[in-house]
Design a protein around this motif. Structure first.
Motif, PDB file in Angstrom:
ATOM      1  N   UNK A   1      -6.167  14.278  43.960  1.00 57.45           N
ATOM      2  CA  UNK A   1      -5.910  13.696  42.655  1.00 57.45           C
ATOM      3  C   UNK A   1      -6.192  12.194  42.666  1.00 57.45           C
ATOM      4  N   UNK A   2      -5.813  11.534  43.769  1.00 60.08           N
ATOM      5  CA  UNK A   2      -6.063  10.109  43.896  1.00 60.08           C
ATOM      6  C   UNK A   2      -7.560   9.791  43.911  1.00 60.08           C
ATOM      7  N   UNK A   3      -8.340  10.602  44.659  1.00 63.97           N
ATOM      8  CA  UNK A   3      -9.791  10.411  44.711  1.00 63.97           C
ATOM      9  C   UNK A   3     -10.407  10.617  43.326  1.00 63.97           C
ATOM     10  N   UNK A   4      -9.976  11.684  42.659  1.00 65.20           N
ATOM     11  CA  UNK A   4     -10.502  12.004  41.327  1.00 65.20           C
ATOM     12  C   UNK A   4     -10.211  10.869  40.349  1.00 65.20           C
ATOM     13  N   UNK A   5      -8.980  10.373  40.360  1.00 68.33           N
ATOM     14  CA  UNK A   5      -8.590   9.312  39.433  1.00 68.33           C
ATOM     15  C   UNK A   5      -9.353   8.027  39.700  1.00 68.33           C
TER      16      UNK A   5
ATOM     17  N   UNK B   1     -12.362   7.714  40.925  1.00 67.03           N
ATOM     18  CA  UNK B   1     -13.722   7.875  40.405  1.00 67.03           C
ATOM     19  C   UNK B   1     -13.735   7.717  38.890  1.00 67.03           C
ATOM     20  N   UNK B   2     -12.784   8.366  38.204  1.00 66.97           N
ATOM     21  CA  UNK B   2     -12.718   8.279  36.752  1.00 66.97           C
ATOM     22  C   UNK B   2     -12.499   6.840  36.311  1.00 66.97           C
ATOM     23  N   UNK B   3     -11.621   6.118  37.003  1.00 63.74           N
ATOM     24  CA  UNK B   3     -11.326   4.734  36.639  1.00 63.74           C
ATOM     25  C   UNK B   3     -12.554   3.852  36.816  1.00 63.74           C
ATOM     26  N   UNK B   4     -13.238   4.001  37.964  1.00 68.43           N
ATOM     27  CA  UNK B   4     -14.422   3.175  38.224  1.00 68.43           C
ATOM     28  C   UNK B   4     -15.524   3.459  37.207  1.00 68.43           C
ATOM     29  N   UNK B   5     -15.805   4.737  36.962  1.00 71.73           N
ATOM     30  CA  UNK B   5     -16.840   5.095  35.992  1.00 71.73           C
ATOM     31  C   UNK B   5     -16.443   4.652  34.587  1.00 71.73           C
ATOM     32  N   UNK B   6     -15.161   4.779  34.245  1.00 72.48           N
ATOM     33  CA  UNK B   6     -14.693   4.383  32.917  1.00 72.48           C
ATOM     34  C   UNK B   6     -14.797   2.872  32.724  1.00 72.48           C
ATOM     35  N   UNK B   7     -14.473   2.104  33.770  1.00 75.01           N
ATOM     36  CA  UNK B   7     -14.608   0.645  33.689  1.00 75.01           C
ATOM     37  C   UNK B   7     -16.077   0.269  33.509  1.00 75.01           C
TER      38      UNK B   7
END
Length: 244
Positions: A216-220, A222-228
């Motif tokens: 879950x930490x890895x997934x989040x 990635x989502x945060x970096x791509x979203x930024x």
């Protein structure tokens, strides 16, 4: 044990609901305004030119997740040419049984699916056009937050330029949830919350707990970096279309 379970529930809800919805709100607000700027300067059809890939990904994300949650898709268009009478750029019309908890819960995920769909598409594009950057991102997500030391690797600048142009098109056309999307997502909100709480409780008392939360930490991350990244591109496009 109870304290750990409550902590895990807060973590899951924060990472899977709180963080994504923060970016959903910001990306939708910025790109909705960008599309309005484009429509004002180039007409409604200008949105197709500058955001056609994003529109396709947006509607395809709605469609795929609707099918996953067992909704009946009556009609859909991944992209259409808008007119003065109907400015819709694409649509997915679907129905579901309100008595079915699974289908009703799906409304939340169906409505926010374009954000995740566009993020995934951007990530896959990065893997194809700038694999060095993609690999660096993946490696960084496998480290703890205190160990992350991400540096920009050497890249092919032509590939990077192509990637940025495509990513900008996806941002403009894809990251724009309508008011109807936000309104309809409320129908499955509490069912989704209860489902996540139940799953978290079950996982917390199993031997899979540590692995699950690491994933879950890895997934989040990635989502945060791509979203930024998408937030930066979206903001830049918004500024450009304001001044041209």
């Amino acid at each position: 044990m109870l304290k750990d379970i409550l902590t895990n529930i807060g973590l899951v809800l924060g990472l899977l609901i709180g963080v994504p919805f923060l970016f959903i709100y910001l990306l939708s607000a910025i790109n909705r305004n960008t599309k309005q700027q484009i429509a004002n300067r180039f007409g409604v059809k200008g949105q197709l030119v500058f955001g056609f890939l994003g529109i396709i990904v947006h509607e395809a994300s709605h469609l795929i997740v609707a099918l996953v949650f067992g909704h009946h898709v009556d009609q859909f268009r991944l992209i259409r040419i808008p007119t003065a009478e109907n400015e819709t750029l694409g649509y997915v019309h679907h129905t579901w049984r309100k008595q079915n908890i699974y289908q009703n819960m799906g409304n939340l995920f169906i409505r926010v699916a374009p954000i995740f769909g566009c993020c995934l598409t951007t990530l896959l594009l990065a893997r194809s056009f700038i694999p060095e950057v993609y690999q660096s991102l993946i490696v960084s997500t496998q480290q703890s937050f205190g160990q992350i030391g991400w540096l920009m690797p050497s890249v092919n600048w032509l590939s990077l330029l192509i990637f940025l142009v495509i990513a900008a098109n996806i941002c403009i056309g894809g990251f724009d949830l309508s008011s109807a999307d936000f309104e309809n997502s409320k129908q499955g909100f509490w069912q989704a919350i209860l489902f996540l709480v139940a799953v978290t409780i079950i996982i917390s008392i199993t031997p899979f707990s540590a692995g699950f939360f690491a994933l879950l930490g890895h997934f989040t991350t990635i989502i945060v970096v791509i979203s930024i990244f998408n937030l930066v591109i979206s903001t830049l496009m918004n500024v450009i279309f304001r001044v041209i």
